[in-house]
Write an enzyme that holds these catalytic residues in place. Structure first.
Site, PDB file in Angstrom:
ATOM      1  N   GLU A  17      83.804  54.681  85.414  1.00  0.00           N
ATOM      2  CA  GLU A  17      83.405  55.227  86.773  1.00  0.00           C
ATOM      3  C   GLU A  17      82.436  54.223  87.410  1.00  0.00           C
ATOM      4  O   GLU A  17      82.601  53.929  88.426  1.00  0.00           O
ATOM      5  CB  GLU A  17      83.219  56.515  87.042  1.00  0.00           C
ATOM      6  CG  GLU A  17      84.250  57.776  86.737  1.00  0.00           C
ATOM      7  CD  GLU A  17      84.605  58.119  85.313  1.00  0.00           C
ATOM      8  OE1 GLU A  17      83.965  57.233  84.382  1.00  0.00           O
ATOM      9  OE2 GLU A  17      85.063  59.002  84.979  1.00  0.00           O
ATOM     10  N   LEU A  18      81.534  54.229  86.519  1.00  0.00           N
ATOM     11  CA  LEU A  18      80.443  53.154  86.964  1.00  0.00           C
ATOM     12  C   LEU A  18      80.756  51.669  87.384  1.00  0.00           C
ATOM     13  O   LEU A  18      80.515  51.088  88.423  1.00  0.00           O
ATOM     14  CB  LEU A  18      79.237  53.068  86.103  1.00  0.00           C
ATOM     15  CG  LEU A  18      78.054  52.202  86.374  1.00  0.00           C
ATOM     16  CD1 LEU A  18      77.356  52.757  87.528  1.00  0.00           C
ATOM     17  CD2 LEU A  18      76.781  52.330  85.120  1.00  0.00           C
ATOM     18  N   GLY A 437      89.641  27.997  78.072  1.00  0.00           N
ATOM     19  CA  GLY A 437      90.730  28.673  77.643  1.00  0.00           C
ATOM     20  C   GLY A 437      91.661  29.510  78.862  1.00  0.00           C
ATOM     21  O   GLY A 437      92.844  29.204  79.318  1.00  0.00           O
ATOM     22  N   CYS A 521      83.051  45.760  80.395  1.00  0.00           N
ATOM     23  CA  CYS A 521      83.421  46.525  79.335  1.00  0.00           C
ATOM     24  C   CYS A 521      84.386  46.021  78.324  1.00  0.00           C
ATOM     25  O   CYS A 521      85.180  45.078  78.733  1.00  0.00           O
ATOM     26  CB  CYS A 521      83.888  48.035  79.834  1.00  0.00           C
ATOM     27  SG  CYS A 521      82.840  48.742  80.801  1.00  0.00           S
ATOM     28  N   TRP A 566      83.905  41.705  67.179  1.00  0.00           N
ATOM     29  CA  TRP A 566      84.209  42.639  68.262  1.00  0.00           C
ATOM     30  C   TRP A 566      85.270  43.748  68.012  1.00  0.00           C
ATOM     31  O   TRP A 566      85.826  44.258  69.143  1.00  0.00           O
ATOM     32  CB  TRP A 566      84.754  41.733  69.388  1.00  0.00           C
ATOM     33  CG  TRP A 566      83.473  40.756  70.105  1.00  0.00           C
ATOM     34  CD1 TRP A 566      82.399  40.670  69.451  1.00  0.00           C
ATOM     35  CD2 TRP A 566      83.793  39.606  70.930  1.00  0.00           C
ATOM     36  NE1 TRP A 566      81.422  39.711  70.149  1.00  0.00           N
ATOM     37  CE2 TRP A 566      82.414  39.271  71.087  1.00  0.00           C
ATOM     38  CE3 TRP A 566      84.750  39.069  71.542  1.00  0.00           C
ATOM     39  CZ2 TRP A 566      82.351  37.829  71.895  1.00  0.00           C
ATOM     40  CZ3 TRP A 566      84.397  37.908  72.507  1.00  0.00           C
ATOM     41  CH2 TRP A 566      83.278  37.598  72.562  1.00  0.00           C
ATOM     42  N   ASP A 604      88.275  30.119  68.662  1.00  0.00           N
ATOM     43  CA  ASP A 604      86.862  30.512  69.424  1.00  0.00           C
ATOM     44  C   ASP A 604      86.026  31.702  68.480  1.00  0.00           C
ATOM     45  O   ASP A 604      86.732  32.574  67.700  1.00  0.00           O
ATOM     46  CB  ASP A 604      87.319  31.436  70.718  1.00  0.00           C
ATOM     47  CG  ASP A 604      87.819  30.610  71.798  1.00  0.00           C
ATOM     48  OD1 ASP A 604      87.398  29.380  71.789  1.00  0.00           O
ATOM     49  OD2 ASP A 604      88.810  31.303  72.501  1.00  0.00           O
ATOM     50  N   CYS A 648      79.477  30.717  72.854  1.00  0.00           N
ATOM     51  CA  CYS A 648      78.608  31.033  74.280  1.00  0.00           C
ATOM     52  C   CYS A 648      77.711  31.974  73.938  1.00  0.00           C
ATOM     53  O   CYS A 648      77.695  32.853  73.180  1.00  0.00           O
ATOM     54  CB  CYS A 648      79.630  31.361  75.200  1.00  0.00           C
ATOM     55  SG  CYS A 648      80.860  32.723  74.921  1.00  0.00           S
ATOM     56  N   HIS A 699      79.764  32.941  84.146  1.00  0.00           N
ATOM     57  CA  HIS A 699      79.322  34.340  84.276  1.00  0.00           C
ATOM     58  C   HIS A 699      78.607  34.662  85.688  1.00  0.00           C
ATOM     59  O   HIS A 699      78.363  35.622  85.808  1.00  0.00           O
ATOM     60  CB  HIS A 699      78.271  34.521  83.256  1.00  0.00           C
ATOM     61  CG  HIS A 699      78.837  34.411  81.836  1.00  0.00           C
ATOM     62  ND1 HIS A 699      78.991  33.103  81.163  1.00  0.00           N
ATOM     63  CD2 HIS A 699      79.584  35.201  80.945  1.00  0.00           C
ATOM     64  CE1 HIS A 699      79.507  33.410  79.936  1.00  0.00           C
ATOM     65  NE2 HIS A 699      80.067  34.514  79.898  1.00  0.00           N
TER      66      HIS A 699
HETATM   67  N1  GLN Z   1      89.269  31.257  74.974  1.00  0.00           N
HETATM   68  C1  GLN Z   1      88.494  32.370  75.679  1.00  0.00           C
HETATM   69  C2  GLN Z   1      88.479  32.466  77.161  1.00  0.00           C
HETATM   70  O1  GLN Z   1      88.595  31.290  77.595  1.00  0.00           O
HETATM   71  C3  GLN Z   1      87.102  32.240  75.208  1.00  0.00           C
HETATM   72  C4  GLN Z   1      86.403  33.458  75.555  1.00  0.00           C
HETATM   73  C5  GLN Z   1      85.007  33.547  75.027  1.00  0.00           C
HETATM   74  O2  GLN Z   1      84.285  32.528  74.455  1.00  0.00           O
HETATM   75  N2  GLN Z   1      84.531  34.775  74.928  1.00  0.00           N
HETATM   76  O3  GLN Z   1      88.577  33.332  77.906  1.00  0.00           O
HETATM   77 ZN    ZN Z   2      82.854  31.848  75.719  1.00  0.00          ZN
END
Ligand code: GLN
Ligand code: ZN
Length: 763
Positions: A17-18, A437, A521, A566, A604, A648, A699
């Site tokens: 919801e948030l 990507g 999320c 993850w 990645d 990243c 981002h």
């Molecule tokens: N290949 C992924 C993308 O482009 C890499 C995402 C990531 O590094 N978190 O979305």
């Molecule tokens: Zn990334």
């Protein structure tokens, strides 16, 4: 009666919801008042839910509209100059500008840097401080939320990030010593504590998670000074909270600090219990973190009960409180919402709400409640069914892992030789341009996926849709002049889930969302059993995309450490063993891609740094197996196949040897938000292979100008060899819109051209 407490509850809401409220507000669809109303309603629901689940002492101020570290910076007025004017006229707007950057009305504000919260996949915003920084209370969020709870009948324990952890997590923009700011910060904390006291708070939870890290004597002294000074304030009792590991060499320090209670993590570090009990001064409460706040497995309550009984025997009943190991922020809200989860696996699991129930049961057992035995017996039966399941243990996987040799984690030739072969194979310009990507996952793409999932779109229709999107993406990249193309990742919901869904040993929730940052999320897969790849996972779309263009098409995989990092990982074998199983499954995918004519493959590993243990003494072991897993996965191919990796939000100084040891031909990294600071490590180390320092911060919705990117690239050029340098964004583009993507990438390609012209001129 043994008290059950909680350290923090997920704030995103059982149905996110948030997230939805935030995004509506950002789009201008909902007013700030509407957003605040949703936030209030969520807090209230969560307090009710926690109480009903069995918690006695609930947290407040664990809620945040974006991030608790940002909240702390804002609360103490650590607002960098560039946001100050806005903060006066529109505080909430300034708060979100600090979180996300802002480009409106000719004002262009960069966001704060973001980084991982300890070894979790939660990201916090890094406060920017400077010498002479002043702090003062700004607003009253913790007090207001305490009073809000009180008015609703909940006597809560406000949660504060402690002053020394706050400084530790911050950075100074002028290179000055951030701990020198402690003196100025403490009066603001003291004032806040006295307001909370006046509001009626009996306890405050003050988090100093840095106590589980290796600390310098300077930081240890800062802790001593901070708590000596705060002890003198008119204040509630303080529950000093530590989590994510053992106190270790900081135990004596933590025990000496003049507070009223100490919370310790007995899930990550059960072995510290004895030492903690011995060090704890008389009269102090011990909050025992006995249920894992970081994972989703049902707790072995027999083990937890043994620890709790032992502690209770030493302390007496009123000095032992039960708690999750850390805030429950890191687990999904409620297992009961899962209606379609694998029937066999579901009873092995426990989410935030269930974890509080487990603590309640534990407390009841400790108090000798009559129905506790039945609860414990039921718990035992679930754990036993997990231990016995043939879906968890597959002999063919164990055999393959046992047959691995050192040869399996080595490329055929060293990098310089591979480079020569690859130069001939790809014929790329200097400063080749590429992306990471994914391309925008528009409403259309998400809708098509949802409709396919719900059966409204047939397989053939969905395939046709994906093919069209992919082709459009390829044409787009050709048109703007990128050198190494990608297929766009339209078929992927999430970079781990997509793979997990195609591998045996994983299950997925429908609503098991966990906050990653702000409104973002993730729904981590749950790895419950041995990992097997029944069939190729990505070959089809990569091959199709390559068939559309003569330019090299990069195959795109998520690496083994990131899949591990993850996911919620099984806790019945070492993480390294699970990682190796994933690596073997991915190795087969890499060789299948090569066989299908894909000459460049990106694996990645954005999560490799966050997997680093918090204590330096444990790093080498982790890095050994993490690097080995990557290499197992990358080493099945010939020299002409160019292996890329991508990372990243990583701070590379600590792991640069390991990054080099991964021996990818090309690495792309996040650098634009930190103005190329992250490149330092690569330069100092004389990183031998190719590298693409991100020049576009994806981002944030902000579009960098060509000049800005040229500037970043020249910075990079000054320290790297021309032949080493690639040009790319910081990360994938899936969260961005098409318009901004087009602009940003056009300007990025232009920046590469300008750089090539620089080079031509110099020659
Ligand atoms: N290949 C992924 C993308 O482009 C890499 C995402 C990531 O590094 N978190 O979305
Ligand atoms: Zn990334």
């Amino acid at each position: 009666m043994t008290i059950v407490t909680n350290l923090g509850f997920p704030r995103i809401g059982p149905r996110r919801e948030l997230k939805h409220a935030l995004e509506r507000h950002w789009k201008g669809e909902d007013s700030a008042d509407t957003l605040q109303a949703t936030a209030r309603e969520l807090r209230l629901r969560h307090w009710h839910l926690q109480r009903e689940a069995g918690a006695d002492l609930l947290p407040s101020n664990d809620f945040s509209l974006y991030d608790q570290v940002l909240d702390t910076a804002f609360l103490f007025d650590a607002i960098p100059q560039r946001y100050r004017a806005l903060a006066e006229s529109d505080p909430l707007g300034a708060y979100f500008a600090m979180a996300r950057g802002r480009q409106t009305d000719g004002v262009d504000l960069r966001a704060l840097e973001m980084t991982k919260w300890f070894d979790t996949n939660y990201h916090y915003l890094v406060p920017e401080l400077q010498a002479g920084q002043r702090f003062a209370l700004r607003g009253d969020k913790p007090v207001a939320e305490f009073l809000e709870a009180k008015a609703a009948g909940f006597n809560t324990r406000p949660v504060l990030l402690g002053p020394v952890s706050f400084l530790h997590l911050s950075k100074t923009v002028d290179g000055s010593d951030r701990f020198a700011l402690l003196d100025g910060l403490l009066p603001a904390y003291a004032a806040l504590l006295s307001h909370l006291h006046a509001a009626g708070a009996e306890w405050v939870q003050i988090d100093e998670p840095i106590l589980t890290l290796d600390l310098t004597t300077q930081v240890q002294d800062a802790l001593r000074e901070a708590y000596a000074r705060l002890a003198q304030a008119t204040r509630p009792k303080l529950m000093l909270s530590t989590y994510f590991g053992a106190l270790g060499d900081n135990l004596v320090l933590a025990a000496e600090l003049p507070v009223d209670g100490l919370h310790v993590d007995l899930v990550r570090a059960p072995e510290q219990l004895d030492a903690v009990l011995q060090a704890l001064p008389a009269g102090r409460v011990l909050s025992a973190g006995l249920v894992n706040g970081r994972n989703v497995w049902r707790t072995n309550l027999d083990n937890a009960l043994t620890l709790a009984r032992y502690a209770q025997g030493q302390l007496g009943a009123d000095r032992l409180w039960l708690a999750p190991s850390c805030s429950l922020l890191h687990v999904p809200v409620d297992l009961d919402q899962e209606k379609t989860l694998d029937e066999e696996v579901k009873p092995w699991l426990s989410f935030a709400r269930q974890k509080l129930g487990e603590l309640r049961l534990l407390a009841n057992a400790l108090d000798g409640a009559p129905d506790a035995d039945a609860g414990l017996a039921e718990q035992r039966a679930h754990l036993e069914s997990r231990r016995q399941s043939p879906r968890v243990h597959r002999p063919e996987v164990a055999q393959r892992v046992a047959r691995l040799t050192p040869q399996d984690s080595r490329r055929q030739s060293p990098y310089p030789q591979r480079r020569r072969v690859q130069e001939a194979a790809f014929d790329l310009p200097v400063y080749p341009t590429t992306t990471i990507g994914s391309f925008p996952q528009t409403q259309d793409v998400r809708q098509a996926r949802a409709r396919h999932k719900s059966g409204k779109l047939s397989d053939a229709e969905y395939d046709a849709f994906l093919a069209a999107e992919t082709e459009r993406c390829v044409r787009f990249q050709e048109q703007i002049g990128l050198d190494v193309l990608v297929h766009g990742e339209y078929e992927r919901n999430d970079m781990v889930e997509y793979f997990g869904e195609q591998l045996d040993g994983f299950v997925f929730t429908k609503l098991g969302w966990v906050q990653s940052y702000g409104s973002r999320c993730v729904k981590p897969p749950i790895i419950f059993g041995d990992v097997v790849r029944p069939a190729p996972m990505t070959v089809r779309w990569s091959q199709y995309a390559q068939s559309l263009t003569p330019r090299p098409m990069k195959g795109m995989l998520t690496g083994p450490v990131t899949v591990l990092q993850w996911s919620f990982v099984r806790d019945d074998q070492a993480r390294s063993a699970t990682c190796r199983q994933i690596a073997l499954a991915l190795r087969d995918e890499v060789t299948d891609l090569e066989a299908a004519g894909i000459g460049i493959i990106q694996i990645d590993e954005p999560a490799i740094r966050e997997g680093l243990p918090l204590r330096r003494g444990e790093w080498a072991t982790y890095l050994d197996w993490a690097v080995e897993a990557f290499r197992i996965c990358a080493s099945g191919v010939g020299d002409a196949t160019q292996i890329h990796t991508h990372m990243c939000y990583s701070e590379f100084n600590d792991i640069i040897d390991a990054v080099a040891a991964m021996d990818a031909d090309v690495i792309s990294i996040e650098t634009s938000r930190s103005r190329m600071e992250l490149l330092d490590a690569f330069v100092r180390f004389a990183y031998p292979n190719e590298i693409g320092p991100g020049v576009y911060d994806i981002h944030s919705p902000r579009i960098p100008s060509t000049a800005e990117m040229v500037d970043l690239l020249r910075k990079a050029r000054a320290v790297l060899r021309d032949a080493q340098l690639w040009v790319n964004p910081d990360c994938g583009l899936k969260t961005r819109g098409w318009e901004e993507t087009r602009h940003a990438l056009e300007q990025m390609v232009e920046a590469a051209r300008i750089l090539r012209a620089d080079l031509a001129r110099a020659a």
